[in-house]
Enzyme design. Structure first.
Site, PDB file in Angstrom:
ATOM      1  CE  LYS A  90     -78.478 -18.970 -14.310  1.00 18.90           C
ATOM      2  NZ  LYS A  90     -78.557 -18.483 -15.704  1.00 18.90           N
ATOM      3  CB  ALA A  92     -85.552 -21.632  -8.946  1.00 17.89           C
ATOM      4  CG  ASP A  93     -91.820 -23.006  -8.065  1.00 16.03           C
ATOM      5  OD1 ASP A  93     -92.155 -23.507  -6.972  1.00 16.03           O
ATOM      6  OD2 ASP A  93     -92.368 -21.989  -8.531  1.00 16.03           O
ATOM      7  CB  ILE A  94     -92.537 -27.354  -5.743  1.00 15.66           C
ATOM      8  CG1 ILE A  94     -93.726 -26.808  -6.548  1.00 15.66           C
ATOM      9  CG2 ILE A  94     -92.354 -26.630  -4.418  1.00 15.66           C
ATOM     10  CD1 ILE A  94     -95.082 -27.133  -5.939  1.00 15.66           C
TER      11      ILE A  94
HETATM   12  P1  5BU Z   1     -71.175 -13.476 -20.487  1.00 13.58           P
HETATM   13  O1  5BU Z   1     -71.631 -12.509 -21.523  1.00 13.58           O
HETATM   14  O2  5BU Z   1     -70.000 -14.355 -20.957  1.00 13.58           O
HETATM   15  O3  5BU Z   1     -70.936 -12.836 -19.147  1.00 13.58           O
HETATM   16  O4  5BU Z   1     -72.439 -14.470 -20.326  1.00 13.58           O
HETATM   17  C1  5BU Z   1     -72.490 -15.478 -19.386  1.00 13.58           C
HETATM   18  C2  5BU Z   1     -73.712 -16.322 -19.585  1.00 13.58           C
HETATM   19  O5  5BU Z   1     -73.719 -17.374 -18.627  1.00 13.58           O
HETATM   20  C3  5BU Z   1     -75.038 -15.602 -19.424  1.00 13.58           C
HETATM   21  O6  5BU Z   1     -75.958 -16.175 -20.330  1.00 13.58           O
HETATM   22  C4  5BU Z   1     -75.458 -15.905 -18.003  1.00 13.58           C
HETATM   23  O7  5BU Z   1     -76.862 -15.953 -17.867  1.00 13.58           O
HETATM   24  C5  5BU Z   1     -74.875 -17.273 -17.783  1.00 13.58           C
HETATM   25  N1  5BU Z   1     -74.486 -17.559 -16.399  1.00 13.58           N
HETATM   26  C6  5BU Z   1     -73.538 -16.832 -15.723  1.00 13.58           C
HETATM   27  O8  5BU Z   1     -72.991 -15.878 -16.246  1.00 13.58           O
HETATM   28  N2  5BU Z   1     -73.211 -17.151 -14.438  1.00 13.58           N
HETATM   29  C7  5BU Z   1     -73.770 -18.175 -13.789  1.00 13.58           C
HETATM   30  O9  5BU Z   1     -73.410 -18.473 -12.641  1.00 13.58           O
HETATM   31  C8  5BU Z   1     -74.752 -18.925 -14.500  1.00 13.58           C
HETATM   32  C9  5BU Z   1     -75.069 -18.607 -15.792  1.00 13.58           C
HETATM   33 BR1  5BU Z   1     -75.532 -20.364 -13.671  1.00 13.58          BR
END
Ligand code: 5BU
Length: 256
Positions: A90, A92-94
């Site tokens: 993710k 998120a910078d320049i």
């Molecule tokens: P979970 O254990 O199924 O809740 O994990 C979800 C993964 O997806 C986790 O690694 C989050 O960092 C990632 N994720 C998320 O949950 N929602 C988002 O909007 C984004 C990434 Br972008």
């Protein structure tokens, strides 16, 4: 509806091509979120669940004993089981900063992650910075169009503007992290986190839809973390998610 492999033939980006092709040939649209904090746990998950998935998603900065051998082993397992590696960094910078975060530092992400993601918030310079480091290595970028968490600021206008940024960068942007299909362009791959076998939420804002709901909303790849890794038998659970995701896709394809 075009199949994943039909879409694969239309894409210019090699990572998008490879992913769509492997999903059909391996019959899986499941991505495992390997959110564990040690090398041995990640590698164990990658080896045991590797046969069920098209992508493994990492958060490399949560690994307490990270070393170069971890990524070498992960790459070996990706070859062995035919899946791609997605580092959920993710950015998120320049542009100038993300470029260094992508290729330098301890992790050298550009050297091993087939797929990375970035927020569209900073504007198109973030794509340019990442492209300079990633495109020659045949990598692909997903833009974060919608987040799964409750109260996320990624509203419809934000998602629309993110789509426009992607359309201007079709060589490198391969799709979106999103809760639904955003575009009819068959080369954009929609990847959706927040998936469990029953609808619900965790205590920190995460919201869950089922594999079927996600696929019916037009997504291509379902991301599952705790639904699998916290289960008593993660391999058996991964098989359930794989089946649910694939059946939903086949059903949609056959309805057409
Ligand atoms: P979970 O254990 O199924 O809740 O994990 C979800 C993964 O997806 C986790 O690694 C989050 O960092 C990632 N994720 C998320 O949950 N929602 C988002 O909007 C984004 C990434 Br972008």
């Amino acid at each position: 509806m075009l199949s994943y492999s039909q879409r694969s033939t239309l894409c210019a980006n090699p990572t998008a091509k490879q992913l769509l092709y492997l999903m059909d040939s391996k019959q899986t649209n499941l991505c495992l979120a390997a959110d564990v904090t040690t090398k041995s746990e990640i590698l164990q998950l990658a080896d045991s669940i590797g046969p069920e998935i098209c992508v493994i998603k990492t958060h490399i900065d949560i690994v307490e004993d990270f070393d170069a051998n971890l990524v070498a082993e992960l790459q070996r397992l990706a070859e062995k089981h035919n899946f791609l590696i997605f580092e959920d960094r993710k950015f998120a910078d320049i542009g100038a900063t993300v470029q260094k975060q992508y290729q330098n530092g301890i992790y050298c992400i550009a050297d091993w992650a087939h797929i990375i993601n970035a927020h569209s918030l900073p504007g198109p310079g973030i794509i340019d910075g990442l492209r300079e480091a990633g495109l020659s290595k045949r990598r692909g970028l997903l833009l974060l169009a919608e987040m799964s968490a409750k109260g996320a600021l990624t509203d419809k206008l934000y998602a629309q503007k993110t789509l426009e940024m992607a359309e201007d960068n079709l060589d490198f942007v391969i799709g979106f992290v999103t809760q639904r299909k955003l575009s009819d362009n068959p080369c954009f791959i929609n990847i959706t986190p927040g998936v469990q076998l029953s609808v619900g939420n965790d205590t920190l804002g995460q919201q869950y839809n089922t594999p079927k709901t996600a696929i019916n909303a037009g997504t291509d790849v379902i991301i599952v973390g705790r639904g699998i890794i916290s289960a008593p038998d993660p391999v058996a659970e991964a098989k359930k998610y794989r089946r649910a995701g694939w059946e939903a896709y086949e059903k949609l394809k056959n309805e057409d």
